[in-house]
Design an enzyme around this catalytic site. Sequence first.
Site, PDB file in Angstrom:
ATOM      1  N   LYS A 121       0.833  -1.203   0.000  1.00  0.00           N
ATOM      2  CA  LYS A 121       0.000   0.000   0.000  1.00  0.00           C
ATOM      3  C   LYS A 121       0.867   1.253   0.000  1.00  0.00           C
ATOM      4  O   LYS A 121       0.692   2.153  -0.820  1.00  0.00           O
ATOM      5  CB  LYS A 121      -0.947  -0.008   1.205  1.00  0.00           C
ATOM      6  N   ASP A 140      -6.124   0.624   0.811  1.00  0.00           N
ATOM      7  CA  ASP A 140      -6.204   1.103   2.184  1.00  0.00           C
ATOM      8  C   ASP A 140      -7.591   0.790   2.717  1.00  0.00           C
ATOM      9  O   ASP A 140      -8.371   0.099   2.073  1.00  0.00           O
ATOM     10  CB  ASP A 140      -5.932   2.606   2.236  1.00  0.00           C
TER      11      ASP A 140
END
Length: 212
Positions: A121, A140
Site C-alpha cells: 500500500k 487502504d
Amino acid sequence: MDVKQKVKLVIERLKTLYPDAKIALKFENPLQLLISTILSAQCTDERVNEVTAKLFQKYRTAEDFAKASLEELAEDIKSIGFYQQKAKYIKEACRILVEKYKGEVPKTMESLLELPGVARKTANIVLANTYGIVEGIPVDTHVRRLSQRIGLVKANQPEKIEKELMEIVPKEKWFIFPHLLQAHGRKVCLARKPKCEECVIKDLCDAYTSTN
DNA sequence: CTCCCGATAT
DNA sequence: ATATCAGGAG
C-alpha cells in the site's frame, strides 16, 4: 451487471463528483511522502498533515531522521497512533536510504518493500504520487471497504483485493481509482454510518441494493 | 491472529 | 463507551 461495466460507471460518476480527487497527504518531495504514508497507518491524513508540518521543518533529509534520537522522534510524532513503532520504522528506513540509496527514495517496488513499515500500500502510493510509476493499486481501509460494499471484490486480504482490482480496473485508471474511492469513502460511504441516500452509485452497490 | 495506540466522531 | 482512522510486523 458485469463487474467491469460496474467499475466503469463507478469511475465515471465519482470522477464527476470529485473532479479534483488526489492524495490528501501534504509533501514536497519523495522522502516526505514516504514518511507521511508510514505515519498515516490507522490515522487520519488530516492529523498526519498537522504533525508533518512541524516535523519536516525539523528533519529535512533522510540523514536527519537516521541520526535522530529515537525517543525524541517518537515524541515528535506522539499525537499519531502507534508512535513508537512508527518512529522505529522511520529511523531505520532512513538509515537504509542513507546507506544504500544515497539518502534518496528508491524507485522500484522491490527496493521500497525492503524498508521497515513499508508494504504494498505504502509503496504503491509513493511510486505513483512522486515518480508516476503505477505498478498496482494501493488498498487502504477506504479502497477495501468500498470495493467490498459495492461488490467489486470477494477477497478480504489487501493483497488479494489488490489483485482482483487489477483485473477489473483498466490499467490507465489504476492511479485515479483509489483517489476516487478515498474521496467518496471520506464524504459519503462512511465506515460507521454511510450516507446511502445521497450516494450517486447506490444503484450499483451490492450492499445498498441487497437491503433496499 | 495479535499487537501497536492517540485523537476524533458517533 | 466504542468504532474508526490512506497498515505493517511478528
